[in-house]
Each structure stands twice: as C-alpha cells, then as structure tokens.
Design an enzyme around this catalytic site. Structure first.
Site, mmCIF file in Angstrom:
data_model
loop_
_atom_site.group_PDB
_atom_site.id
_atom_site.type_symbol
_atom_site.label_atom_id
_atom_site.label_comp_id
_atom_site.label_asym_id
_atom_site.label_seq_id
_atom_site.Cartn_x
_atom_site.Cartn_y
_atom_site.Cartn_z
ATOM 1 N N GLU A 16 0.701 -1.104 0.051
ATOM 2 C CA GLU A 16 0.065 -0.093 -0.045
ATOM 3 C C GLU A 16 0.863 1.175 -0.030
ATOM 4 O OE1 GLU A 16 -3.936 -1.416 2.043
ATOM 5 O OE2 GLU A 16 -2.411 -1.649 3.364
ATOM 6 N N GLU A 55 -3.997 -9.575 3.900
ATOM 7 C CA GLU A 55 -4.919 -8.970 4.989
ATOM 8 C C GLU A 55 -5.892 -10.055 5.171
ATOM 9 O OE1 GLU A 55 -2.688 -5.314 4.180
ATOM 10 O OE2 GLU A 55 -3.474 -6.708 2.965
#
Length: 247
Positions: free
Chosen positions: A107, A127
């Site tokens: 990210e 995640e």
C-alpha cells in the site's frame, strides 16, 4: 534511533526505511520519521522528486503487528499509514521495490506515483488471511490501477505476485534485475526533475481531483500566468534547456 534515512541525490530525495531486521515493517517510529522525510521533500525547493525504498533487500512487510499489539499506531494523523497512503503530496514519489512489499508495504508502493520493481520482488495484500482488509488504500487503489478481476484475485486470495507479474499487470513502471531498483528509480527521478516543478504539481492535482475537468481548467489557467511557462516557451524558441524557478 533513525529508522528512516534520507539522502539528497541530485534533485531527488532518497528515503530509506531502515529496519531490515523486521523487513522494514512500519511501527510508530517509522511512520513518524517517514512523514517527516516527506515533509522535507515538500518543503525543499531544490528537491523535485522523492524515491522511497527499504534497506536490506526488502521494501516493507507492512504494518508491524507486534508493535500494533503493544498499542503503537503506524498511522500519522490524517495522512494514513506511514504518513503517506492518504497524504496529498505535490511532488512526484517513486517506489523502488526490492524483496517484500506486503500488506501495508504494498500500500505504501501504491501510494507512490510510479513503481520500479526488482524481478523477484513480492507484492501482496494478505490481510484477508488474518481476518482484515487492505485498509490503507489497497482495496481502493488496486482496482483502479489494474483490471477489476485481476485486482480482486490479489485482494481475495491474499497470494503474492512477483515483480515480473507486477510489470505485466501494469503495477510497476519498470522491472529491473534484483538489486537495481533504487538506482533505476533515481535515474527516472532525474528525468522527471528536468520538467517544470509547477507543472508536475499541477498534473498530480488534476489526477487526484474529484472533478478533474474543473481542476484541469484551474491548473492550466494558473500555469499560464507563471514565469516558468514563459521560460519554457523562450527556451524552446532559443533551443536551450529551460531554467525553472518554480514561479
């Protein structure tokens, strides 16, 4: 202890996350220091482009889960993970990715404007394997960067891809031999830095605007009043390199 190092290389600021023993995972110290490094980039006129990388052959393994369990936050104010993922920077930022760019590390790379990846770099958003989502921009940015079904495969399986695959999908601008990502990113930074700084900032402002047509008109009108536009036209007519002043 400095866990983020900065080095001025020509017109670029090389920013290095320096926690190789933790694969450059982002804890509170990294977040604070990375945010400060980005402030240095923004506040220094001589610096035109930033290059973000990691020490020890890894970009970043993302949020430091051990630190998070102790109550540390990897978020800086309203600027997101590492003070980057939700920051509105006016200057271009290039991610130079070696090794792991997983979770928040991926990210951080997605929060940059360009990505240079080593062939064997590993990009992934795992995640969902921990009951979470990629909430530092992964679920927002990735489907806007690559075809929907390919983004969804990465987001829903949590499985990583290598640098070559990232280049094929369009996640990476350049795919280079292992160990050369930072050097190539700095070369790309110098190429970008040859252009007018106000124009570079205007491009970024239009691209991130919710109303890009209106932003395009505003930025174009503003640029036409600048000394740099006159310098660019004059330099073209005189067949010389322009000397930008940022005014």
């Amino acid at each position: 202890m400095n866990e983020v190092r900065t080095e001025r290389v020509g017109s670029a600021l090389l920013i290095t996350i320096d926690r190789p023993e933790a694969r450059n995972a982002v804890n509170a110290a990294v977040a604070t220091q990375l945010s400060a490094a980005l402030d240095e980039l923004e506040a220094t006129p001589e610096l035109r482009v930033g290059v973000l990388t990691g020490a020890g052959g890894s970009f970043s393994a993302g949020m430091d889960l051990k630190a998070a369990l102790k109550g540390e936050s990897p978020v800086v104010g309203d600027r997101g993970l590492g003070g980057l993922t939700e920051a509105e920077l006016s200057k271009p930022l290039i991610a130079a990715v070696e090794g792991f760019a997983l979770g928040g590390g991926f990210e951080l790379a997605l929060g940059c404007d360009l990505v240079v990846a080593a062939e064997d770099a590993r990009f992934g958003l795992p995640e969902v394997k921990r009951g979470l989502i990629a909430a530092a921009g992964g679920v927002v940015r990735l489907p806007r960067r690559i075809p929907h079904h390919l983004a969804m495969e990465i987001l829903l399986t949590g499985e990583p891809i290598d640098g070559r695959r990232a280049g094929t999908l369009g996640i990476a601008n350049r795919v280079v031999p292992n160990g050369e990502a930072a050097a190539v990113a700095l070369q790309l930074a110098e190429q970008i830095a040859q252009n007018a700084p106000l124009a570079l900032a205007a491009v970024k402002a239009v691209v991130r605007s919710q109303d890009p047509w209106a932003a395009q008109r505003t930025e174009s009108t503003r640029l036409m009043r600048t000394a740099d536009v006159r310098e660019g036209m004059t330099a073209f007519a005189e067949r010389r390199a322009p000397q930008w002043t940022g005014r």
